[in-house]
Design a protein around this motif. Structure first.
Motif, PDB file in Angstrom:
ATOM      1  N   ALA A 142      36.847  88.131  33.520  1.00  0.00           N
ATOM      2  CA  ALA A 142      35.343  87.443  33.190  1.00  0.00           C
ATOM      3  C   ALA A 142      34.139  88.009  33.926  1.00  0.00           C
ATOM      4  O   ALA A 142      33.259  88.477  33.732  1.00  0.00           O
ATOM      5  CB  ALA A 142      35.447  85.961  33.163  1.00  0.00           C
ATOM      6  N   PHE A 200      31.077  87.183  25.477  1.00  0.00           N
ATOM      7  CA  PHE A 200      31.136  86.182  26.802  1.00  0.00           C
ATOM      8  C   PHE A 200      29.830  85.650  27.246  1.00  0.00           C
ATOM      9  O   PHE A 200      29.597  84.566  27.785  1.00  0.00           O
ATOM     10  CB  PHE A 200      32.023  86.869  27.676  1.00  0.00           C
ATOM     11  N   SER A 201      28.868  86.762  27.255  1.00  0.00           N
ATOM     12  CA  SER A 201      27.571  86.227  27.686  1.00  0.00           C
ATOM     13  C   SER A 201      26.686  85.334  26.723  1.00  0.00           C
ATOM     14  O   SER A 201      26.157  84.385  27.231  1.00  0.00           O
ATOM     15  CB  SER A 201      26.790  87.708  27.855  1.00  0.00           C
ATOM     16  N   ARG A 211      31.176  90.304  33.083  1.00  0.00           N
ATOM     17  CA  ARG A 211      29.757  89.755  33.635  1.00  0.00           C
ATOM     18  C   ARG A 211      29.133  90.830  34.261  1.00  0.00           C
ATOM     19  O   ARG A 211      27.847  91.232  33.854  1.00  0.00           O
ATOM     20  CB  ARG A 211      29.760  88.408  34.261  1.00  0.00           C
ATOM     21  N   LEU A 222      27.551  77.352  28.691  1.00  0.00           N
ATOM     22  CA  LEU A 222      28.812  76.958  29.254  1.00  0.00           C
ATOM     23  C   LEU A 222      28.980  77.491  30.559  1.00  0.00           C
ATOM     24  O   LEU A 222      28.492  78.435  30.851  1.00  0.00           O
ATOM     25  CB  LEU A 222      29.926  77.256  28.352  1.00  0.00           C
ATOM     26  N   SER A 223      29.571  76.825  31.156  1.00  0.00           N
ATOM     27  CA  SER A 223      30.001  77.213  32.751  1.00  0.00           C
ATOM     28  C   SER A 223      31.081  78.530  32.395  1.00  0.00           C
ATOM     29  O   SER A 223      31.597  78.640  31.321  1.00  0.00           O
ATOM     30  CB  SER A 223      30.631  76.264  33.519  1.00  0.00           C
ATOM     31  N   VAL A 224      31.382  79.187  33.373  1.00  0.00           N
ATOM     32  CA  VAL A 224      32.559  80.344  33.148  1.00  0.00           C
ATOM     33  C   VAL A 224      33.793  79.739  33.031  1.00  0.00           C
ATOM     34  O   VAL A 224      34.491  80.053  32.213  1.00  0.00           O
ATOM     35  CB  VAL A 224      32.382  81.434  34.554  1.00  0.00           C
ATOM     36  N   LEU A 236      28.388  83.134  25.359  1.00  0.00           N
ATOM     37  CA  LEU A 236      29.092  81.634  25.425  1.00  0.00           C
ATOM     38  C   LEU A 236      28.224  81.075  26.846  1.00  0.00           C
ATOM     39  O   LEU A 236      27.998  79.736  26.879  1.00  0.00           O
ATOM     40  CB  LEU A 236      30.353  81.758  25.645  1.00  0.00           C
ATOM     41  N   THR A 237      28.256  82.107  27.915  1.00  0.00           N
ATOM     42  CA  THR A 237      27.861  81.560  29.220  1.00  0.00           C
ATOM     43  C   THR A 237      26.200  81.260  29.096  1.00  0.00           C
ATOM     44  O   THR A 237      25.492  80.304  29.450  1.00  0.00           O
ATOM     45  CB  THR A 237      28.119  82.315  30.354  1.00  0.00           C
ATOM     46  N   ASP A 238      25.566  82.379  28.561  1.00  0.00           N
ATOM     47  CA  ASP A 238      24.008  82.414  28.954  1.00  0.00           C
ATOM     48  C   ASP A 238      23.361  81.938  27.582  1.00  0.00           C
ATOM     49  O   ASP A 238      22.242  80.867  27.849  1.00  0.00           O
ATOM     50  CB  ASP A 238      23.487  83.777  29.041  1.00  0.00           C
ATOM     51  N   GLU A 284      34.430  76.751  31.434  1.00  0.00           N
ATOM     52  CA  GLU A 284      34.351  76.529  30.051  1.00  0.00           C
ATOM     53  C   GLU A 284      34.730  77.488  29.252  1.00  0.00           C
ATOM     54  O   GLU A 284      35.341  77.491  28.340  1.00  0.00           O
ATOM     55  CB  GLU A 284      33.120  75.777  29.893  1.00  0.00           C
ATOM     56  N   ALA A 285      33.816  78.485  29.285  1.00  0.00           N
ATOM     57  CA  ALA A 285      33.960  79.851  28.614  1.00  0.00           C
ATOM     58  C   ALA A 285      35.367  80.234  28.580  1.00  0.00           C
ATOM     59  O   ALA A 285      35.820  80.741  27.558  1.00  0.00           O
ATOM     60  CB  ALA A 285      32.925  80.883  29.163  1.00  0.00           C
TER      61      ALA A 285
END
Length: 82
Positions: free
Chosen positions: A52, A25-26, A56, A34-36, A28-30, A38-39
């Motif tokens: 989520a 997940f990280s 995080r 992507l925004s949370v 995708l976002t970091d 969007e992820a």
């Protein structure tokens, strides 16, 4: 005794899987930016906003304190022939 060992092994697998999910997940976002929201859409509805946020926090805890507060570094225990 075997029950306790089996439950400890399960806990190790759960921690390792949670770590993998947090890292993914990280990424995708970091990593991908992507925004949370969007992820979460990329996760196809399998992950809630609360989950989520927990993942995080797990990542932040594992990077801030070297793994003491998160699952980083957790690996499934070996059965050791049991």
């Amino acid at each position: 005794m075997e029950v306790a060992v089996a439950l400890r092994e399960r806990d190790g697998w759960v921690a390792a899987c949670e770590e993998r999910a947090a890292v993914a997940f990280s990424a995708l976002t970091d990593g991908e930016g992507l925004s949370v929201a969007e992820a979460l859409r990329w996760c196809g509805g399998l992950l809630s906003g609360q989950e989520a946020a927990r993942l995080r926090r797990l990542m932040r805890g594992s990077t801030v304190d070297g793994g003491g507060g998160g699952a980083a570094g957790a690996s499934p225990p070996s059965s050791g022939g049991q």
